[in-house]
Design an enzyme around this catalytic site. Sequence first.
Site, short mmCIF file in Angstrom:
data_model
loop_
_atom_site.label_atom_id
_atom_site.label_comp_id
_atom_site.label_asym_id
_atom_site.label_seq_id
_atom_site.Cartn_x
_atom_site.Cartn_y
_atom_site.Cartn_z
N LYS A 80 -39.93 17.52 -15.66
CA LYS A 80 -40.69 16.45 -15.00
C LYS A 80 -42.07 16.40 -15.63
O LYS A 80 -42.67 17.45 -15.92
CB LYS A 80 -40.77 16.77 -13.50
N SER A 155 -40.27 11.83 -5.65
CA SER A 155 -40.95 11.47 -6.88
C SER A 155 -40.23 11.93 -8.16
O SER A 155 -40.54 11.44 -9.23
CB SER A 155 -42.36 12.05 -6.86
N SER A 179 -39.41 15.53 -2.72
CA SER A 179 -39.36 14.89 -4.04
C SER A 179 -38.30 15.41 -5.00
O SER A 179 -38.09 14.83 -6.05
CB SER A 179 -40.72 15.01 -4.72
#
Lengths: 488, 95, 479
Positions: A80, A155, A179
């Site tokens: 990420k 997210s 997330s």
Amino acid sequence: MSQDLHLQTLTQLAVGLGNGTFSSVDITEALLDRIESHNGALNAFITVTAEQALADAQRADAARASGNAGPLNGLPIVHKDIFCTRDVLTTCASRMLENFVSPYDATVVRRMAEAGAVMLGKSNMDEFAMGSSNETSYFGPVMNPWNLECSPGGSSGGSAAAVAARLTPAATGTDTGGSIRQPAALTGTVGLKPTYGRVSRYGMIAFASSLDQAGVITRSTTDAAMLLGVMAGFDERDSTSINQPVPDYVAGLDKSLKGLRVGIVRQHFDAGLDENCGVAVKEALALLEAQGAILTEVDLPNLELSVPTYYVVAPAECSSNLSRFDGVRFGHRAKDAEDLFDLYCRSRGEGFGAEVKRRIMTGTYVLSAGYYDAYYLKAQQVRQLIADDFRKAFADVDVIAGSTAPTPAFKLGAKTDDPITMYLSDIYTIGANLAGLPGISVPCGLVDGLPVGLHLVGAHFGEETLLNCAHQYEQATDWNDACPEGYQ
Amino acid sequence: MSLDKNQVQHIATLARLRLAEGESAETVEKLSRIVDFVDQLSQAATDDVVPMAHPFNETQRLRADEVTETDDRDHFQENAPAVSDGLYLVPKVIE
Amino acid sequence: MSGQWEVVIGLEIHAQLATKSKIFSAASTAYGAEPNTQACLVDLGYPGVLPVLNAEVVRMAAKFGLAVNATVAPRSVFARKNYFYPDLPKGYQISQYELPIVEHGELFIADADGNEKRIGITRAHLEEDAGKSIHEGLDGYSGIDLNRAGTPLLEIVSEPDLSSAREAVAYMRKIHSIVRYLGISDGNMQEGSFRCDANVSVRPVGQDELGTRAEIKNLNSFRYVEKAINFEVERQIELIEDGGQVQQETRLYDSDKDETRSMRSKEEANDYRYFPDPDLLPVEIDAAYIEAVRATLPELPDAKQQRFIDDYGIREDDAAILTTSLLLADYFEAVAGATEGKAQGVANFIIGDLSSALNRDGLDIEQSPVSAKDLALMLDRIKDNTISGKIAKEVFEAMWAGEGTADEIIEARGLKQITDSSAIEAIVDNVIEANPGQVAEYKAGKDKLIGFFVGQVMKETGGKANPGQVNAILKDKLS
């Protein structure tokens, strides 16, 4: 053979690498090709590190040939874009860090690299991890491979979409309020958020320090267990990392569920949960029961306040954490500032997107003179009540089960007008963050062709129990093999 | 609305955020909704509840007083928008 | 005017702690490096980095707490103080707010009448220092050097118990000597390792509530503290007497103009939004730790001063001066222990001739070219009448200049005192003969003239005659 490398899990790839059926370069080339073909439609990556990945794959193959293969030798991973990666663009999906090249590696990144993993690239996300739909990214939304008009959640939406679309077998994520687990649920993948402090936060760009935790998104619980074993552990650079031995998570997967006490929150299936999701989750619970688990009701009376509590605590911490982005030492700097004040206000005004600014302002407000007690202190007290509820519940049960998200994937744009509607996407996941508990989402069905996730929350450092339960469920179903159309 | 334009401007100033012309009204509206939403916390009975700042009751670990960092200024300053002779530059600060 | 006004002062002293590495990072704290070469990622507030607390700062703070008879908190918490400034990389300073590591201390100073006065120490807390801004020569820019960012500070906050600039300085000097005795700060004021903010207010005598205070920032010498407070007190009194009101504000002392002025900024009033730092956990200290620290406490200035009075029999004010610095006190004890001479004489010489020589050459006691052993030897030569106190000054200057030991210099320069009575008598006879007028006046009752005759004899002998003997012989011959 090489045509289906992208369909294999990490565990399967590890076997192939070990047997010499294929090399890390083979895997890397195959996946880079897939990313090349599909990322245009999905927008799951912010950066693809093709050259570095191939070089790393060659090194991994050489290491294996010389008998020095680490536990993740030659296996692909996507990080990420919230994790700092040395000499690689690290944007946090923000204009603020559009050109930021990290001079150092996050501990998670370093540990995986040292174990031999090959990074394919950096995944898209909500800006600074603030969002539940991946629509706040400066680099545009991520599309859900199950339906390109839908959000993959957020997210960690880029990581989840990339894993679901078979562009990588595994990706890292971070989970502050759901997330990792919510996008995993919305993309039919496995998402694991460990206990707070289990994995180092060093090098993970902070959103809300007392809630943030790094984890993984994979297509199997075995892969999640394997990666957790590498990521987890004490880090002297993180004062909040906990010094506890790391068990062999993979070895603990095969235990029977006989006698496992599974708690169901009393009000969980009431209003708010999509009816079809509820059906899928109830079927999953019935299956656990059939496997020997004992279902019992638990009461978490303060859990209904978890979302408002979260939306005080997280913005408060974020407002302070993001003050370092001031246009002086790194990051976006406004042109032709009149003076220092102007430099700050415009660099930050231009560098941050609307949702990030809203959260910074919410946090500034709840900490400001005259409001601190009513909001911040109050939220910290309610947080204690919620954590107490969990402490009491875990005296009677081993895991708490339910739906990960209130609905399957929603249409892009559907919730962007009302922040509260968006915030409620995390209603079932936030409690675990407030209490610092581990949680996992595993695929448990499809509703109108969109995945649903079964959410399991464990006691502190209960990852083994959690993974074992999820794994036994996974073994008895084939939801995790379901692949979105066009990505086989 | 629970917040007015002046309050929002005050918060924006504290947070050093310039809101673009169009952003202001929307920000007032959305922030007000957020504040209204979190206001439900006031219902909770929290007398004598110890505020929770961390998920664990752990205590701070201490680091030995040793210097292990070495100079890497040039590398670190590659990300800096404006430097001169090793100094980070900002518009002149008048004291 | 001053009779109607009471002055109320509280000091916030910032002492840099003498650690090798910073409070939350492993970068060096050494002074004077090239800009930003001692600013690591943590000090720069880079995205993703985290603070880890230096064990030594906790030990040092505990040591200070015990030295000022304070409570060392079993649990203290770091908090963030949020504000934007270029020398503050993270946009917040990690400090301690609600639960500081040290609370409720005290120390004693002498007030204007020489009576002992207790000054309360509200608290002492740990925090990180900021960087430095450089405003000159950068063409419309300020330059930021973050080498100092993250240097550990102990902020020592007094109660508003100080009633004059003089008391404020006495208190600050006391803290200064304590932190140096403890070895927790070098106290170097030029380098900014020891500085203070002064909260000053005035109120009419007899009024209970405090006047509005002004905070004078960043005073980095004892002299500036005194001057800035005196200026500020006068400013406030004049302002009120002219019908004005004191504003609560931050002021800067301008040493060139000897005045304080308001630090106006276009920003609104600060709202620091303190909250517990989620990156750091509470610091817990148990009783065993405190006892272990207590065992390392050295003899402190007050105790040493009393011992000097009791054991050496020196005057109280001299004992106070000699104990301001541990090294000076050690020097005194080394000399006093080695010489046959009286301790008071040793004190006199150190406070007088030695201190002025050090001051003149800008040296600290540990840099003195005359060792304690050599000074003791010289004082022995006064004691055994080899030289007079007056000649000793010449011998000392020669020792200072590196000409050798006292004995070598006395020998080489022929400074040995004349103690042979017949030799002195002969010179006295000459002097009496040469000054008949003065002799007559003396005999007529002008006793003071004895000084004149002594001076003449000394002149004749180049100062080498034993003054006691000269006196006795003169009186005998003139009677």
